[in-house]
Scaffold this active site. Structure first.
Site, mmCIF file in Angstrom:
data_model
loop_
_atom_site.group_PDB
_atom_site.id
_atom_site.type_symbol
_atom_site.label_atom_id
_atom_site.label_comp_id
_atom_site.label_asym_id
_atom_site.label_seq_id
_atom_site.Cartn_x
_atom_site.Cartn_y
_atom_site.Cartn_z
ATOM 1 C CE LYS A 197 14.658 -20.218 -3.973
ATOM 2 N NZ LYS A 197 14.408 -18.992 -3.213
ATOM 3 C CE1 TYR A 251 12.625 -19.966 -7.444
ATOM 4 C CE2 TYR A 251 10.617 -18.670 -7.434
ATOM 5 C CZ TYR A 251 11.773 -19.101 -6.802
ATOM 6 O OH TYR A 251 12.055 -18.648 -5.535
ATOM 7 C CE1 TYR A 305 14.634 -17.801 2.295
ATOM 8 C CE2 TYR A 305 14.127 -18.491 4.525
ATOM 9 C CZ TYR A 305 13.942 -18.607 3.167
ATOM 10 O OH TYR A 305 13.058 -19.528 2.683
ATOM 11 C CB VAL A 357 8.561 -19.256 3.029
ATOM 12 C CG1 VAL A 357 9.633 -18.185 2.963
ATOM 13 C CG2 VAL A 357 8.019 -19.598 1.669
ATOM 14 C CB SER A 410 13.748 -21.482 -0.460
ATOM 15 O OG SER A 410 13.287 -20.360 -1.148
HETATM 16 N N1 GLU Z 1 8.472 -19.756 -3.740
HETATM 17 C C1 GLU Z 1 8.917 -18.813 -2.790
HETATM 18 C C2 GLU Z 1 9.220 -17.492 -3.461
HETATM 19 O O1 GLU Z 1 9.813 -17.478 -4.485
HETATM 20 C C3 GLU Z 1 10.132 -19.381 -2.136
HETATM 21 C C4 GLU Z 1 10.462 -18.596 -0.986
HETATM 22 C C5 GLU Z 1 11.276 -19.339 0.000
HETATM 23 O O2 GLU Z 1 10.970 -20.440 0.430
HETATM 24 O O3 GLU Z 1 12.279 -18.721 0.376
HETATM 25 O O4 GLU Z 1 8.854 -16.468 -2.973
#
Ligand code: GLU
Length: 309
Positions: A72, A194, A245, A263, A69
């Site tokens: 992002k 994605y 988060y 994550v 993530s």
């Molecule tokens: N690729 C992970 C998902 O979409 C990213 C999650 C993350 O790092 O928050 O679940």
């Protein structure tokens, strides 16, 4: 007010690494993406990059890990640079208070995700970047390669395939938003973009460098402008309020910097005008943030006095 010289970064990093080495509790690596589960929770690396490209590091700071993530932030910047404020008609900028892959809010908020850093919001951003470029993941990879000056950065096909096999929830989010007209590309094509985006592998050194455009108020490594000063402020602000988060309040309280976790166990953070950080340790807490990573950033801002507050 404490002031710290750049030359003091290395001793600070060395001190943090030795403190972290003495801490037994490290959390658990993410296991919902099987390819991530095998990382050793005792791994630890940390890097600080200055706006001129000087990097300091300690521990496993050159070891590649799954960015997840953290990417992002970069897709948000790349899309914001192209479409400007129109993006905010399709994704909000409020903390969600819910887990990163939650479906609940989407229905009563008519398919408009709360922010670009929960999965639903990131899917919207990637979709919009993909519509503009025809290759959102490729655009992202080239940006990271250029900013980190590391042409070897790449997708991890095994991690992307693993996510696709366990991607029902992301597929549900994308289909649900498509039913509200908030996704423009075919859902399977968007998911492929994605999952490849999240699979990019990079080290703390790479990511600290790739984030420096946010410490330079929107200016890229080659001196060209990606974001206006105001847009760079906006990205930093959304990182502060939504980047970790449903623990963003606690992260702001402890660390006091814009940050974004993934994550894979990495966290990037920005001291605007001064430096960027990336820390990695794969053991996560129950909210999905790296236990040692948050602790290390907490110590960094405490020891140096460098925070936005
Ligand atoms: N690729 C992970 C998902 O979409 C990213 C999650 C993350 O790092 O928050 O679940």
């Amino acid at each position: 007010m404490m002031t710290i010289m750049s030359s003091q970064f290395q001793p600070v990093l060395d001190r943090i690494a030795s403190e972290i080495a003495g801490t037994p509790a490290r959390g658990r690596p993410a296991d919902y993406i099987p390819a991530l589960a095998s990382r050793d929770p005792r791994s630890f690396g940390m890097a600080v990059a200055e706006p001129d490209g000087t990097v300091y590091g300690v521990g496993d700071w050159r070891e590649p890990f799954s960015t997840q993530s953290i990417t992002k932030v970069f897709t948000l910047a790349l899309d914001l640079a192209r479409e400007g404020a129109e993006l905010w008609e399709h994704v909000g900028r409020e903390p969600s208070g819910n887990p990163f892959n939650s479906l609940i809010q989407l229905e009563y908020e008519n398919g408009i995700p709360r922010n670009p850093f929960i999965n639903a919001g990131a899917l919207v951003v990637t979709d919009r970047l993909h519509s503009r470029t025809g290759d959102a993941a490729g655009e992202l990879l080239r940006f990271l390669q250029a900013e980190s000056d590391n042409p070897r950065l790449s997708f991890d096909a095994e991690v992307a395939a693993s996510e696709a096999r366990h991607g029902d929830r992301n597929a549900a989010l994308a289909h649900f938003m498509a039913s509200y007209g908030n996704i423009g590309n075919p859902v399977p094509e968007l998911l492929d973009q994605y999952f490849r985006q999240c699979s990019i592998t990079a080290s703390c050194a790479d990511l600290a460098l790739a984030t420096t455009f946010l410490a330079r108020h929107g200016i890229r490594a080659d001196g060209t402008r990606l974001l206006s000063r105001s847009q760079a402020k906006q990205v930093n602000a959304v990182m502060l309020t939504c980047g970790t988060y449903d623990a963003a309040g606690d992260f702001a309280y402890r660390v006091g910097l814009p940050g974004k976790s993934g994550v894979g166990g990495g966290i990037i953070a920005v001291v605007p005008g001064r430096c960027t950080l990336c820390v990695w340790s794969p053991g996560l807490d129950e909210r999905g943030n790296s236990v040692a990573g948050v602790a290390a950033l907490d110590r960094f801002t405490t020891l140096t006095g460098l925070s936005v507050f």
